[in-house]
Scaffold this motif. Structure first.
Motif, PDB file in Angstrom:
ATOM      1  N   ILE A 174      33.586  -0.076 -55.851  1.00 22.18           N
ATOM      2  CA  ILE A 174      33.783   1.202 -55.969  1.00 22.18           C
ATOM      3  C   ILE A 174      34.921   2.244 -56.210  1.00 22.18           C
ATOM      4  O   ILE A 174      35.489   2.831 -56.612  1.00 22.18           O
ATOM      5  N   LEU A 175      34.465   2.932 -54.620  1.00 28.15           N
ATOM      6  CA  LEU A 175      35.569   3.423 -53.828  1.00 28.15           C
ATOM      7  C   LEU A 175      36.645   2.644 -53.661  1.00 28.15           C
ATOM      8  O   LEU A 175      38.413   2.882 -53.543  1.00 28.15           O
ATOM      9  N   SER A 176      37.415   1.378 -53.857  1.00 25.53           N
ATOM     10  CA  SER A 176      38.675   0.057 -54.022  1.00 25.53           C
ATOM     11  C   SER A 176      39.302   1.233 -55.384  1.00 25.53           C
ATOM     12  O   SER A 176      40.346   0.829 -55.480  1.00 25.53           O
ATOM     13  N   LEU A 177      38.459   0.882 -56.751  1.00 24.48           N
ATOM     14  CA  LEU A 177      39.139   0.770 -57.567  1.00 24.48           C
ATOM     15  C   LEU A 177      39.655   2.001 -57.821  1.00 24.48           C
ATOM     16  O   LEU A 177      40.486   2.531 -58.217  1.00 24.48           O
ATOM     17  N   PHE A 178      38.598   3.075 -57.354  1.00 28.66           N
ATOM     18  CA  PHE A 178      39.289   4.513 -57.811  1.00 28.66           C
ATOM     19  C   PHE A 178      40.598   4.168 -56.617  1.00 28.66           C
ATOM     20  O   PHE A 178      41.480   5.575 -57.211  1.00 28.66           O
ATOM     21  N   GLY A 179      40.385   4.311 -55.334  1.00 24.20           N
ATOM     22  CA  GLY A 179      41.667   4.453 -54.075  1.00 24.20           C
ATOM     23  C   GLY A 179      43.022   3.262 -55.105  1.00 24.20           C
ATOM     24  O   GLY A 179      43.793   4.452 -54.919  1.00 24.20           O
ATOM     25  N   ASN A 180      42.767   2.414 -55.834  1.00 22.67           N
ATOM     26  CA  ASN A 180      43.913   1.904 -56.203  1.00 22.67           C
ATOM     27  C   ASN A 180      43.917   2.607 -57.503  1.00 22.67           C
ATOM     28  O   ASN A 180      45.549   2.945 -58.028  1.00 22.67           O
ATOM     29  N   TRP A 181      43.338   3.197 -57.937  1.00 22.96           N
ATOM     30  CA  TRP A 181      44.011   3.915 -59.233  1.00 22.96           C
ATOM     31  C   TRP A 181      44.537   5.605 -58.833  1.00 22.96           C
ATOM     32  O   TRP A 181      44.742   6.628 -59.499  1.00 22.96           O
ATOM     33  N   GLY A 182      44.434   5.515 -57.800  1.00 23.04           N
ATOM     34  CA  GLY A 182      44.839   7.075 -56.876  1.00 23.04           C
ATOM     35  C   GLY A 182      43.924   8.172 -57.184  1.00 23.04           C
ATOM     36  O   GLY A 182      44.543   8.807 -57.288  1.00 23.04           O
ATOM     37  N   GLN A 183      42.844   8.202 -57.815  1.00 20.63           N
ATOM     38  CA  GLN A 183      41.982   9.238 -58.432  1.00 20.63           C
ATOM     39  C   GLN A 183      41.267   9.035 -57.138  1.00 20.63           C
ATOM     40  O   GLN A 183      39.945   8.962 -56.587  1.00 20.63           O
ATOM     41  N   ILE A 184      41.769  10.241 -55.645  1.00 24.30           N
ATOM     42  CA  ILE A 184      40.976  10.544 -55.165  1.00 24.30           C
ATOM     43  C   ILE A 184      39.957  10.914 -54.724  1.00 24.30           C
ATOM     44  O   ILE A 184      38.836  11.269 -53.899  1.00 24.30           O
ATOM     45  N   GLU A 185      39.839  12.240 -55.337  1.00 23.30           N
ATOM     46  CA  GLU A 185      38.183  13.063 -56.101  1.00 23.30           C
ATOM     47  C   GLU A 185      37.306  12.329 -56.267  1.00 23.30           C
ATOM     48  O   GLU A 185      36.040  12.559 -55.707  1.00 23.30           O
ATOM     49  N   SER A 186      37.523  11.189 -57.356  1.00 19.65           N
ATOM     50  CA  SER A 186      36.298  10.386 -58.121  1.00 19.65           C
ATOM     51  C   SER A 186      36.182  10.142 -56.062  1.00 19.65           C
ATOM     52  O   SER A 186      35.036   9.255 -56.377  1.00 19.65           O
ATOM     53  N   MET A 187      37.268   9.011 -55.725  1.00 17.24           N
ATOM     54  CA  MET A 187      36.384   8.115 -54.503  1.00 17.24           C
ATOM     55  C   MET A 187      35.818   9.097 -53.396  1.00 17.24           C
ATOM     56  O   MET A 187      34.773   8.896 -52.938  1.00 17.24           O
ATOM     57  N   GLU A 188      36.445   9.721 -53.220  1.00 21.58           N
ATOM     58  CA  GLU A 188      35.487  11.321 -52.271  1.00 21.58           C
ATOM     59  C   GLU A 188      34.070  10.996 -52.611  1.00 21.58           C
ATOM     60  O   GLU A 188      32.985  11.241 -52.122  1.00 21.58           O
ATOM     61  N   LYS A 189      33.516  11.608 -54.067  1.00 22.12           N
ATOM     62  CA  LYS A 189      32.459  12.044 -54.748  1.00 22.12           C
ATOM     63  C   LYS A 189      32.038  10.655 -54.679  1.00 22.12           C
ATOM     64  O   LYS A 189      30.576  10.656 -54.213  1.00 22.12           O
ATOM     65  N   TRP A 190      32.163   9.583 -54.989  1.00 25.19           N
ATOM     66  CA  TRP A 190      31.641   8.293 -54.911  1.00 25.19           C
ATOM     67  C   TRP A 190      31.072   8.005 -53.727  1.00 25.19           C
ATOM     68  O   TRP A 190      30.075   7.332 -53.295  1.00 25.19           O
ATOM     69  N   TYR A 191      31.693   8.042 -52.812  1.00 23.72           N
ATOM     70  CA  TYR A 191      31.857   8.163 -50.833  1.00 23.72           C
ATOM     71  C   TYR A 191      30.140   8.997 -50.753  1.00 23.72           C
ATOM     72  O   TYR A 191      29.377   8.165 -50.393  1.00 23.72           O
ATOM     73  N   GLU A 192      30.552  10.298 -51.173  1.00 23.57           N
ATOM     74  CA  GLU A 192      29.456  10.873 -50.892  1.00 23.57           C
ATOM     75  C   GLU A 192      27.742  10.378 -51.603  1.00 23.57           C
ATOM     76  O   GLU A 192      26.744  10.741 -51.137  1.00 23.57           O
ATOM     77  N   LYS A 193      27.608  10.047 -53.139  1.00 25.57           N
ATOM     78  CA  LYS A 193      26.872   9.510 -53.502  1.00 25.57           C
ATOM     79  C   LYS A 193      26.108   8.110 -53.041  1.00 25.57           C
ATOM     80  O   LYS A 193      25.061   8.443 -52.683  1.00 25.57           O
ATOM     81  N   PHE A 194      27.072   7.566 -52.071  1.00 31.57           N
ATOM     82  CA  PHE A 194      26.085   5.911 -52.165  1.00 31.57           C
ATOM     83  C   PHE A 194      25.503   7.068 -50.478  1.00 31.57           C
ATOM     84  O   PHE A 194      24.869   6.262 -49.887  1.00 31.57           O
ATOM     85  N   ARG A 195      26.301   7.891 -49.864  1.00 29.12           N
ATOM     86  CA  ARG A 195      26.136   8.141 -48.985  1.00 29.12           C
ATOM     87  C   ARG A 195      24.723   8.505 -48.643  1.00 29.12           C
ATOM     88  O   ARG A 195      23.717   8.723 -48.017  1.00 29.12           O
ATOM     89  N   GLY A 196      24.705   9.420 -49.241  1.00 33.58           N
ATOM     90  CA  GLY A 196      23.226  10.118 -50.435  1.00 33.58           C
ATOM     91  C   GLY A 196      21.877   9.543 -50.677  1.00 33.58           C
ATOM     92  O   GLY A 196      20.953   9.016 -50.394  1.00 33.58           O
ATOM     93  N   TYR A 197      22.435   7.586 -51.347  1.00 31.97           N
ATOM     94  CA  TYR A 197      21.475   7.011 -51.706  1.00 31.97           C
ATOM     95  C   TYR A 197      20.664   6.295 -50.531  1.00 31.97           C
ATOM     96  O   TYR A 197      20.047   5.755 -50.553  1.00 31.97           O
ATOM     97  N   GLY A 198      21.638   6.585 -49.565  1.00 32.75           N
ATOM     98  CA  GLY A 198      21.205   5.664 -47.737  1.00 32.75           C
ATOM     99  C   GLY A 198      22.666   4.440 -47.650  1.00 32.75           C
ATOM    100  O   GLY A 198      21.701   3.544 -46.123  1.00 32.75           O
ATOM    101  N   ILE A 199      23.062   4.679 -47.773  1.00 26.52           N
ATOM    102  CA  ILE A 199      23.854   3.172 -47.978  1.00 26.52           C
ATOM    103  C   ILE A 199      25.156   3.697 -47.155  1.00 26.52           C
ATOM    104  O   ILE A 199      25.977   4.743 -46.839  1.00 26.52           O
ATOM    105  N   GLU A 200      25.408   3.217 -45.838  1.00 28.47           N
ATOM    106  CA  GLU A 200      26.588   3.952 -44.569  1.00 28.47           C
ATOM    107  C   GLU A 200      27.662   2.977 -44.347  1.00 28.47           C
ATOM    108  O   GLU A 200      27.118   1.854 -45.358  1.00 28.47           O
ATOM    109  N   PRO A 201      29.008   3.763 -44.448  1.00 28.46           N
ATOM    110  CA  PRO A 201      29.628   3.115 -44.372  1.00 28.46           C
ATOM    111  C   PRO A 201      29.988   1.750 -42.891  1.00 28.46           C
ATOM    112  O   PRO A 201      29.605   1.461 -42.605  1.00 28.46           O
ATOM    113  N   GLU A 202      30.937   0.871 -43.938  1.00 26.33           N
ATOM    114  CA  GLU A 202      30.967   0.097 -42.759  1.00 26.33           C
ATOM    115  C   GLU A 202      32.739  -0.375 -41.949  1.00 26.33           C
ATOM    116  O   GLU A 202      33.642   0.724 -43.006  1.00 26.33           O
TER     117      GLU A 202
END
Length: 501
Positions: free
Chosen positions: A295-323
């Protein structure tokens, strides 16, 4: 006086008689170096070497033993040689051990050699030699077909673009009496799917459905769904989902991630959100860190930085930690939008949490500066990369060549090509395309043609991008004859309409 002196020098061992009282029979414990010269009664019980040893020097009257002479300690290399006649004869080897050594020396390890050679060829992804060694293995008297061997060969042939040979091997396996399994069928289906032969894959799927012991499972459907997604056949994807539901096969996380990635690349955001919502509500296909990266890669490739950051926080809220790969995706997205402050913040965050900076991390930063034509910071990042022990790969040099080409520094492009040769970096089609584009930007068509000829000499197959670069350069100069030659050379990648200006 003589007796008194002798008494101070020599202290005889206390002789205990049978009639002696227990209180007078205490054993004397001699200290190291204090044992006296033996008496005549002790001599027969000692060896001649011990009897000939001179006595130790007497101790001082005050009992100080620091000045006595102890046993001689030989230094390294000073020990005297031992006479040959005093050496013990070497014992012969134990009987069983000798037999074992002889058997090992005379053993013929032909069976082990062939099987190990086959494993080496498979690991090296050399399918030609692997089939030759497998033919030798079948000629051995100890050989009997094994499912694991056929599985490895089927996967190797599929990845090597040899689906017809994989099918022949599968039929040969059935003739030799090896029973098919769902895993073997799935491996053959994967060979067809990798090479775009969806019709053959569906025929095999029908054979599996008709077999009572080889019913398709979730891995079989995931393989076919991936091929359909890569071919943008989303109508078949929906049919596969329906077929899985009829057979009570629930898609797993891998299956959903494949479909998510396909919908995202095709720009079907609504379908992507439906799949993602289904994953959040499911118990068998929960989103994981791969889902987050997609999801982050797709939004990043489209240049939608706000959507990318929003989904990053959502996944962190689901308990998924970044690598590390997740953070590299963020760095690449920020770099493409020239948001260098956020790019640096993510890199500092990686240092703080002990996430290692990888080759991909530096590649993203170098690519960001290359797209902007910032040769100074790009070169500084590359030097820091090498200083930290990171080995540059093909993408690193592609970014550097593109960056120096954008900055008009063609002499540094030549230096990067020489450095890549010196470091042994693989020069694939993408690498040569970058060099060709740099030649076009430098308006050096002669060098561009030399690079293209070099590709043919080293058997580096040109792709559509290669011919697009060449056609664009020739069209700019009005060289329609050159475009015609390219069209005759490869009519598939150079359509006829490109010949006419």
């Amino acid at each position: 006086m003589a007796l008194a002196a002798a008494a101070t020098t020599f202290r005889p061992r206390l002789v205990v008689t049978a009639k002696a009282d227990n209180t007078d029979t205490r054993r004397r414990h001699w200290k190291a170096g204090e044992f006296p010269f033996p008496t005549s009664s002790d001599t027969p019980r000692r060896s001649a070497r011990t009897a000939e040893r001179p006595p130790d020097k007497p101790r001082d009257e005050d009992g100080d033993s620091s000045r006595r002479t102890g046993r001689r300690h030989w230094k390294a290399g000073e020990f005297p040689g031992t006479p040959e006649d005093s050496r013990r004869p070497r014992r012969s080897p134990i009987k069983n051990v000798k037999k074992r050594l002889d058997a090992r020396a005379e053993a013929k390890a032909w069976a082990c050699t062939v099987t190990e050679a086959l494993a080496d060829r498979i690991d090296a992804k050399n399918w030609q030699e692997a089939l030759q060694v497998f033919q030798m293995l079948k000629e051995q008297p100890f050989y009997h077909p094994k499912e694991g061997t056929f599985m490895k060969l089927l996967l190797l042939l599929g990845r090597s673009g040899q689906p017809s040979r994989a099918r022949y091997l599968f039929d040969e396996m059935l003739q030799q009496g090896c029973q098919p399994t769902p895993e073997l069928y799935t491996a053959l289906i994967a060979a067809y799917c990798r090479n775009g032969l969806l019709d053959d894959a569906f025929r095999l799927l029908a054979d599996m459905k008709a077999s009572p012991v080889c019913q398709p499972d979730v891995y079989t459907y995931s393989t076919i769904i991936k091929a359909c997604v890569d071919a943008s056949r989303f109508d078949i994807v929906d049919a596969m989902y329906k077929d899985m539901a009829d057979r009570s096969i629930a898609p797993n996380t891998v299956t959903q991630n494949i479909v998510l990635s396909g919908y995202g690349r095709a720009g079907r955001l609504d379908d992507m959100e439906k799949v993602l919502s289904a994953m959040l509500d499911s118990t068998t296909s929960k989103p994981d860190v791969w889902t987050m990266n997609i999801i982050l890669s797709l939004f990043g490739n489209w240049g939608q930085i706000e959507s990318m950051e929003k989904w990053y926080e959502k996944f962190r809220g689901y308990g998924i930690e970044p690598e590390t790969r997740t953070l590299n995706i963020l760095i690449g997205a920020y770099g493409k939008k020239r948001m260098y402050d956020k790019m640096s913040a993510v890199m500092e965050y990686m240092r703080k949490l002990a996430f290692p900076w990888t080759t991909a991390t530096f590649n993203n930063v170098i690519e960001a500066f290359a797209d902007a034509g910032d040769a100074k910071n790009m070169e500084h990042t590359f030097n820091q990369m090498r200083a930290e022990g990171m080995k540059p790969d093909t993408k690193t040099f592609c970014c550097l060549i593109n960056g120096f080409g954008n900055a008009g520094l063609f002499h540094k492009v030549v230096g990067m090509v020489k450095l890549a040769e010196r470091l042994g970096v693989p020069m694939d089609t993408t690498f040569h395309n970058a060099v060709l584009m740099a030649c076009v930007k430098a308006e050096d068509l002669m060098e561009m043609e030399r690079v293209f000829m070099r590709m043919k000499q080293i058997q580096c197959v040109p792709d559509a991008t290669t011919y697009s670069i060449l056609v664009g350069a020739y069209r700019k100069e009005g060289m329609t004859d050159k475009i015609y030659v390219l069209q005759q050379e490869n009519p598939t990648l150079v359509p006829t309409d490109l010949v006419h200006v």
